[in-house]
Scaffold this motif. Structure first.
Motif, PDB file in Angstrom:
ATOM      1  N   TYR A  69     -56.510 -44.886 -50.698  1.00  0.00           N
ATOM      2  CA  TYR A  69     -55.732 -45.858 -51.471  1.00  0.00           C
ATOM      3  C   TYR A  69     -56.655 -47.013 -51.822  1.00  0.00           C
ATOM      4  O   TYR A  69     -57.368 -47.536 -50.960  1.00  0.00           O
ATOM      5  N   ILE A  70     -56.643 -47.397 -53.117  1.00  0.00           N
ATOM      6  CA  ILE A  70     -57.513 -48.471 -53.574  1.00  0.00           C
ATOM      7  C   ILE A  70     -56.730 -49.468 -54.417  1.00  0.00           C
ATOM      8  O   ILE A  70     -55.738 -49.121 -55.055  1.00  0.00           O
ATOM      9  N   ASP A  71     -57.190 -50.698 -54.386  1.00  0.00           N
ATOM     10  CA  ASP A  71     -56.587 -51.776 -55.174  1.00  0.00           C
ATOM     11  C   ASP A  71     -56.845 -51.497 -56.655  1.00  0.00           C
ATOM     12  O   ASP A  71     -57.992 -51.516 -57.097  1.00  0.00           O
ATOM     13  N   PRO A  72     -55.797 -51.248 -57.448  1.00  0.00           N
ATOM     14  CA  PRO A  72     -55.994 -50.930 -58.862  1.00  0.00           C
ATOM     15  C   PRO A  72     -56.324 -52.146 -59.718  1.00  0.00           C
ATOM     16  O   PRO A  72     -56.677 -51.988 -60.883  1.00  0.00           O
ATOM     17  N   THR A  73     -56.243 -53.339 -59.158  1.00  0.00           N
ATOM     18  CA  THR A  73     -56.483 -54.539 -59.960  1.00  0.00           C
ATOM     19  C   THR A  73     -57.941 -54.981 -59.942  1.00  0.00           C
ATOM     20  O   THR A  73     -58.313 -55.888 -60.669  1.00  0.00           O
ATOM     21  N   HIS A  81     -67.098 -48.689 -55.070  1.00  0.00           N
ATOM     22  CA  HIS A  81     -67.628 -49.113 -53.778  1.00  0.00           C
ATOM     23  C   HIS A  81     -66.599 -48.885 -52.661  1.00  0.00           C
ATOM     24  O   HIS A  81     -66.940 -48.399 -51.577  1.00  0.00           O
ATOM     25  N   VAL A  82     -65.348 -49.200 -52.945  1.00  0.00           N
ATOM     26  CA  VAL A  82     -64.287 -49.012 -51.946  1.00  0.00           C
ATOM     27  C   VAL A  82     -64.136 -47.526 -51.617  1.00  0.00           C
ATOM     28  O   VAL A  82     -64.037 -47.152 -50.443  1.00  0.00           O
ATOM     29  N   VAL A  83     -64.126 -46.679 -52.631  1.00  0.00           N
ATOM     30  CA  VAL A  83     -64.012 -45.235 -52.399  1.00  0.00           C
ATOM     31  C   VAL A  83     -65.191 -44.760 -51.550  1.00  0.00           C
ATOM     32  O   VAL A  83     -65.009 -44.000 -50.592  1.00  0.00           O
ATOM     33  N   CYS A  84     -66.394 -45.220 -51.862  1.00  0.00           N
ATOM     34  CA  CYS A  84     -67.573 -44.821 -51.079  1.00  0.00           C
ATOM     35  C   CYS A  84     -67.475 -45.335 -49.651  1.00  0.00           C
ATOM     36  O   CYS A  84     -67.905 -44.657 -48.705  1.00  0.00           O
ATOM     37  N   HIS A  85     -66.906 -46.522 -49.457  1.00  0.00           N
ATOM     38  CA  HIS A  85     -66.709 -47.058 -48.113  1.00  0.00           C
ATOM     39  C   HIS A  85     -65.781 -46.142 -47.315  1.00  0.00           C
ATOM     40  O   HIS A  85     -66.070 -45.786 -46.172  1.00  0.00           O
ATOM     41  N   GLU A  86     -64.667 -45.768 -47.921  1.00  0.00           N
ATOM     42  CA  GLU A  86     -63.716 -44.899 -47.221  1.00  0.00           C
ATOM     43  C   GLU A  86     -64.325 -43.525 -46.953  1.00  0.00           C
ATOM     44  O   GLU A  86     -64.125 -42.950 -45.880  1.00  0.00           O
ATOM     45  N   ILE A  87     -65.098 -43.010 -47.887  1.00  0.00           N
ATOM     46  CA  ILE A  87     -65.807 -41.750 -47.663  1.00  0.00           C
ATOM     47  C   ILE A  87     -66.850 -41.943 -46.568  1.00  0.00           C
ATOM     48  O   ILE A  87     -67.110 -41.029 -45.779  1.00  0.00           O
ATOM     49  N   GLY A  88     -67.421 -43.136 -46.487  1.00  0.00           N
ATOM     50  CA  GLY A  88     -68.346 -43.436 -45.397  1.00  0.00           C
ATOM     51  C   GLY A  88     -67.692 -43.234 -44.041  1.00  0.00           C
ATOM     52  O   GLY A  88     -68.309 -42.685 -43.119  1.00  0.00           O
ATOM     53  N   HIS A  89     -66.439 -43.660 -43.905  1.00  0.00           N
ATOM     54  CA  HIS A  89     -65.712 -43.403 -42.656  1.00  0.00           C
ATOM     55  C   HIS A  89     -65.652 -41.899 -42.372  1.00  0.00           C
ATOM     56  O   HIS A  89     -65.846 -41.457 -41.241  1.00  0.00           O
ATOM     57  N   MET A  90     -65.373 -41.113 -43.417  1.00  0.00           N
ATOM     58  CA  MET A  90     -65.285 -39.660 -43.244  1.00  0.00           C
ATOM     59  C   MET A  90     -66.626 -39.089 -42.800  1.00  0.00           C
ATOM     60  O   MET A  90     -66.688 -38.266 -41.877  1.00  0.00           O
ATOM     61  N   LEU A  91     -67.705 -39.497 -43.473  1.00  0.00           N
ATOM     62  CA  LEU A  91     -69.033 -38.957 -43.177  1.00  0.00           C
ATOM     63  C   LEU A  91     -69.500 -39.317 -41.770  1.00  0.00           C
ATOM     64  O   LEU A  91     -70.227 -38.558 -41.140  1.00  0.00           O
ATOM     65  N   TRP A  92     -69.066 -40.480 -41.282  1.00  0.00           N
ATOM     66  CA  TRP A  92     -69.413 -40.885 -39.921  1.00  0.00           C
ATOM     67  C   TRP A  92     -68.481 -40.265 -38.889  1.00  0.00           C
ATOM     68  O   TRP A  92     -68.727 -40.357 -37.690  1.00  0.00           O
ATOM     69  N   GLY A  93     -67.379 -39.633 -39.330  1.00  0.00           N
ATOM     70  CA  GLY A  93     -66.441 -39.025 -38.389  1.00  0.00           C
ATOM     71  C   GLY A  93     -65.564 -40.037 -37.681  1.00  0.00           C
ATOM     72  O   GLY A  93     -65.077 -39.781 -36.585  1.00  0.00           O
ATOM     73  N   GLU A 132     -69.569 -49.475 -44.457  1.00  0.00           N
ATOM     74  CA  GLU A 132     -70.035 -50.349 -45.533  1.00  0.00           C
ATOM     75  C   GLU A 132     -71.483 -50.065 -45.907  1.00  0.00           C
ATOM     76  O   GLU A 132     -71.830 -50.002 -47.087  1.00  0.00           O
ATOM     77  N   VAL A 133     -72.323 -49.864 -44.917  1.00  0.00           N
ATOM     78  CA  VAL A 133     -73.719 -49.542 -45.215  1.00  0.00           C
ATOM     79  C   VAL A 133     -73.797 -48.158 -45.855  1.00  0.00           C
ATOM     80  O   VAL A 133     -74.606 -47.930 -46.767  1.00  0.00           O
ATOM     81  N   MET A 134     -72.939 -47.231 -45.433  1.00  0.00           N
ATOM     82  CA  MET A 134     -72.905 -45.911 -46.067  1.00  0.00           C
ATOM     83  C   MET A 134     -72.525 -46.031 -47.536  1.00  0.00           C
ATOM     84  O   MET A 134     -73.128 -45.383 -48.398  1.00  0.00           O
ATOM     85  N   ALA A 135     -71.540 -46.867 -47.855  1.00  0.00           N
ATOM     86  CA  ALA A 135     -71.152 -47.063 -49.258  1.00  0.00           C
ATOM     87  C   ALA A 135     -72.330 -47.585 -50.072  1.00  0.00           C
ATOM     88  O   ALA A 135     -72.590 -47.112 -51.181  1.00  0.00           O
ATOM     89  N   THR A 136     -73.041 -48.539 -49.511  1.00  0.00           N
ATOM     90  CA  THR A 136     -74.214 -49.091 -50.191  1.00  0.00           C
ATOM     91  C   THR A 136     -75.274 -48.007 -50.378  1.00  0.00           C
ATOM     92  O   THR A 136     -75.881 -47.898 -51.446  1.00  0.00           O
ATOM     93  N   ARG A 153     -64.989 -60.157 -56.163  1.00  0.00           N
ATOM     94  CA  ARG A 153     -64.873 -60.973 -54.955  1.00  0.00           C
ATOM     95  C   ARG A 153     -65.207 -60.155 -53.725  1.00  0.00           C
ATOM     96  O   ARG A 153     -65.791 -60.640 -52.774  1.00  0.00           O
ATOM     97  N   GLY A 154     -64.887 -58.880 -53.754  1.00  0.00           N
ATOM     98  CA  GLY A 154     -65.124 -58.015 -52.616  1.00  0.00           C
ATOM     99  C   GLY A 154     -66.591 -57.760 -52.357  1.00  0.00           C
ATOM    100  O   GLY A 154     -67.036 -57.777 -51.215  1.00  0.00           O
ATOM    101  N   ALA A 155     -67.361 -57.512 -53.395  1.00  0.00           N
ATOM    102  CA  ALA A 155     -68.772 -57.194 -53.205  1.00  0.00           C
ATOM    103  C   ALA A 155     -69.511 -58.352 -52.567  1.00  0.00           C
ATOM    104  O   ALA A 155     -70.316 -58.161 -51.654  1.00  0.00           O
TER     105      ALA A 155
END
Length: 167
Positions: A69-73, A81-93, A132-136, A153-155
């Motif tokens: 789920y991502i902020d559409p605004t 970046h947010v999607v990559c962050h969440e995928i980062g959680h997946m990749l780290w298990g 976060e580092v994985m997203a980067t 603002r998030g970045a």
């Protein structure tokens, strides 16, 4: 900052065998990760736009699919970046100990289907720093870098919280 350098190197090792499209394409990358996980990853908008007390993104693991789920605004750049962050959680298990679903933020998902849920609130925990580092690292592999004058603002909040250098 040696610990961040070690973390970045660990992220790069995890990404070494993963195809990251360059230029970055969110849908292609999500499909690649879904294929590696053997389950669909579905992108959905957060019902409540991100604010000081709501996350920019949330990963929900259900029995047969992952939901991001991502902020559409926010901008497309920041959504990537947010999607990559969440995928980062997946990749780290990563897994979450608290799976209480906030129905105001994610109203279309049955709370009984939630196996794990991670929200993107702050960057003080090791799991959040790893994601976060994985997203980067993912976006860098695609040729993207954080920039000082990024309007998101998030970045800027993320980079400041992790003391990441802007390119």
């Amino acid at each position: 900052m040696p610990e961040l350098r070690r973390l970045r190197a660990a992220c790069d090792r995890k990404l070494a065998s993963i195809d990251v499209p360059a230029p970055f394409d969110r849908d292609t990358f999500v499909a690649t990760i879904a294929g590696l996980r053997g389950r669909p990853i579905l992108l959905r908008p957060l019902a409540v736009p991100a604010g000081p007390d709501t996350p920019f993104g949330v990963w929900v693991a259900a029995p047969d699919a992952d939901f991001i789920y991502i902020d559409p605004t926010t901008s497309d750049w920041h959504q990537d970046h947010v999607v990559c962050h969440e995928i980062g959680h997946m990749l780290w298990g990563h897994t979450a100990s608290d799976t209480e679903l906030d129905q105001t933020v994610i109203p279309d998902l049955d709370p009984a289907m939630v196996l794990s849920m991670l929200g993107r609130h702050d960057y003080s925990s090791m799991q959040e720093q790893e994601a976060e580092v994985m997203a980067t690292a993912i976006l860098a592999k695609a040729g993207r870098r954080l920039v000082k004058d990024c309007p998101d603002r998030g970045a800027n909040r993320v980079a400041a919280a992790l003391s990441l250098d802007h390119a």
